[in-house]
Design an enzyme around this catalytic site. Structure first.
Site, PDB file in Angstrom:
ATOM      1  N   HIS A 271       0.980  -1.278  -0.003  1.00 45.85           N
ATOM      2  CA  HIS A 271      -0.048  -0.144  -0.015  1.00 45.85           C
ATOM      3  C   HIS A 271       0.821   1.299  -0.131  1.00 45.85           C
ATOM      4  O   HIS A 271       0.873   1.770  -0.895  1.00 45.85           O
ATOM      5  CB  HIS A 271      -1.055  -0.059   1.304  1.00 45.85           C
ATOM      6  CG  HIS A 271      -1.888  -1.016   1.098  1.00 45.85           C
ATOM      7  ND1 HIS A 271      -2.693  -1.547   0.214  1.00 45.85           N
ATOM      8  CD2 HIS A 271      -1.973  -2.158   2.124  1.00 45.85           C
ATOM      9  CE1 HIS A 271      -3.224  -2.738   0.480  1.00 45.85           C
ATOM     10  NE2 HIS A 271      -2.961  -3.017   1.780  1.00 45.85           N
ATOM     11  N   ASP A 322      -5.163  -8.313  -2.930  1.00 44.00           N
ATOM     12  CA  ASP A 322      -5.446  -8.001  -1.748  1.00 44.00           C
ATOM     13  C   ASP A 322      -6.754  -8.758  -1.070  1.00 44.00           C
ATOM     14  O   ASP A 322      -6.767  -9.919  -0.937  1.00 44.00           O
ATOM     15  CB  ASP A 322      -5.536  -6.569  -1.403  1.00 44.00           C
ATOM     16  CG  ASP A 322      -5.076  -6.201   0.076  1.00 44.00           C
ATOM     17  OD1 ASP A 322      -5.433  -7.113   0.941  1.00 44.00           O
ATOM     18  OD2 ASP A 322      -5.252  -4.998   0.311  1.00 44.00           O
TER      19      ASP A 322
HETATM   20 ZN   LIG Z   1      -3.332  -6.981   2.766  1.00 37.59          ZN
END
Ligand SMILES: [Zn+2]
Length: 453
Positions: A271, A322
């Site tokens: 991220h 994810d």
């Molecule tokens: Zn993750």
């Protein structure tokens, strides 16, 4: 030995048209040529290196699409309330459930052109929080699922110890926890052992986030993992996490990593949404990479990664799915690019030189850095001596057929959906739709069970 003929094949700086690729019985490439004497199997498609999915939490696939409404009694929603729904699922899945969910998910990844996945794996213990007899029971189920459908997997057992900066873990996190570095290393070793059951599996190491492990244990754990093993960590996904980190350490998360660890090219920062300019240059200088998960980051309202500034300084990045709210690699690259275009009100933000092509830059970067996130240093596309792992694009697709090779990757990324994928190939084997459909029965049964639990 077997020979495949493709209409075209992409190497790093050139196209081979047509391309005859001979592989041995293990699917390792022995030769690539535009001519061939002897028998061959024809595929009406264009071979590109398989997409690399550098970040997955397989079990979360069971809730994809089910949290798109306000929670009961709430007037707004954010990452943290989504996390509560995710914990409800994490508290309920059995090893059999995880295997069924992962088998379905990985088969869908293959259908979308991914040939490798990195599993950032943190649900380790039984529903009471007690270790299974085999410490790596859950990781073993993930490897079994990958082997069953034929996707390659990098298993990253995750070190998770606390609830937040300086705070003990909550009861709801009990399935994730390793109390000490020794506990984590025991889990790591068992996970490494589990990888031996599948030639397509290898090991990585990981820390859930700076809020989930105490600082001295992060440093100690990182120093005890072999240097060449990829290390994954969630970092700076939410502004609240950055604020708590500053309150606790007096430093931002990436700033803390740069100051306290040997951060280098084997670090994969997942991220890294909220960075200041010093952190961006610090990551670039350290050669660490970031793993971007655009569909999930958009879905969770994380924010926009500063891709343009990072890329201009030579930053390296891969993509992952994810939470699996999206599974289409072309879409991940599009969302990533369009977020930047919308923010800067400019087009082609990845291009720095005249003539550069956005799709080509994004495709190549996500493949090469994605491989690195899996501990694979090979930068060449379809090299002799490497396995034939490919996504094969339908060469009769209305937009693909008339497009020049120069603009083909952008046509695929910006204007195609999964229907443009003819097939996926791993180790020289075509993954068939039939084998992909088989896992549905178990998956549906699992979803039903989880709803009733
Ligand atoms: Zn993750």
């Amino acid at each position: 030995m077997k020979t495949w003929k493709f209409d075209a094949l992409l190497q790093n700086n050139t196209w081979i048209t047509p391309a005859f690729v001979s592989v041995d019985n293990n699917g390792v490439i022995k030769s690539i040529d535009s001519q061939h004497q002897g028998e061959f199997h024809t595929i009406k498609g264009i071979a590109l290196p398989g997409y690399q999915n550098a970040h997955s939490h397989a079990f979360q696939y069971a809730m994809a699409g089910t949290a798109e409404h306000l929670p009961k009694g709430a007037l707004t929603d954010d990452f943290w309330s989504w996390r509560e729904a995710m914990y409800n699922l994490a508290l309920n899945v059995t090893p059999e459930n995880v295997r069924a969910i992962a088998t379905m998910l990985y088969s869908e990844m293959l259908r979308h052109g991914y040939t490798s996945v990195t599993e950032f794996h943190y649900v380790h213990h039984d529903t009471n929080g007690e270790p299974y007899t085999n410490l790596a029971e859950m990781g073993t189920q993930l490897i079994t699922a990958a082997k069953e459908v034929g996707i390659k997997i990098t298993l990253v057992p995750i070190f998770y110890q606390m609830g937040d900066f300086g705070k003990p873990a909550s009861k709801r996190q009990r399935r994730f926890l390793s109390k000490t570095v020794e506990d984590y290393l025991a889990l790591y070793e068992k996970s490494q052992e589990a990888c031996k059951s599948y030639c397509g599996a290898n090991i990585g190491a990981g820390i859930h986030s700076l809020r989930a492990v105490c600082d001295k244990d992060i440093i100690s754990m990182l120093s005890q993992i072999p240097k060449n093993i990829p290390r994954h960590i969630h970092v700076s996904e939410q502004q609240k996490e950055v604020d708590s980190c500053i309150a606790y350490f007096g430093q931002r998360p990436v700033e803390w990593l740069l100051n306290n660890t040997d951060i280098n090219e084997n670090y994969h920062l997942v991220h890294a949404t909220h960075l200041n300019s010093q952190e961006i240059s610090g990551i670039c200088k350290s050669k660490a990479q970031v793993v971007l998960c655009p569909s999930t980051e958009g879905n969770l309202g994380d924010g926009l990664f500063s891709l343009r500034d990072f890329w201009k300084q030579g930053g390296r990045w891969s993509i992952g799915t994810d939470s699996h709210i999206g599974l289409n690699p072309m879409e991940e690259l599009r969302i990533l690019d369009y977020g930047q275009r919308l923010h800067w009100q400019k087009r082609n933000i990845l291009c720095n030189k005249e003539g550069e092509d956005s799709g080509e830059l994004a495709f190549k970067e996500s493949i090469i850095s994605g491989r690195k996130a899996m501990g694979n240093d090979v930068k060449d596309f379809f090299a002799i001596g490497q396995p034939l792992d490919a996504v094969i694009i339908d060469s009769s697709h209305p937009l693909i057929a008339p497009t020049s090779k120069e603009r083909l990757l952008s046509t695929i990324i910006y204007s195609c959906d999964v229907s443009a994928i003819f097939a996926t190939m791993v180790n020289g084997n075509l993954i068939s739709e039939n084998s992909l459909q088989k896992c549905k029965v178990d998956f549906f049964k699992t979803i039903k069970e989880l709803k009733n639990r």
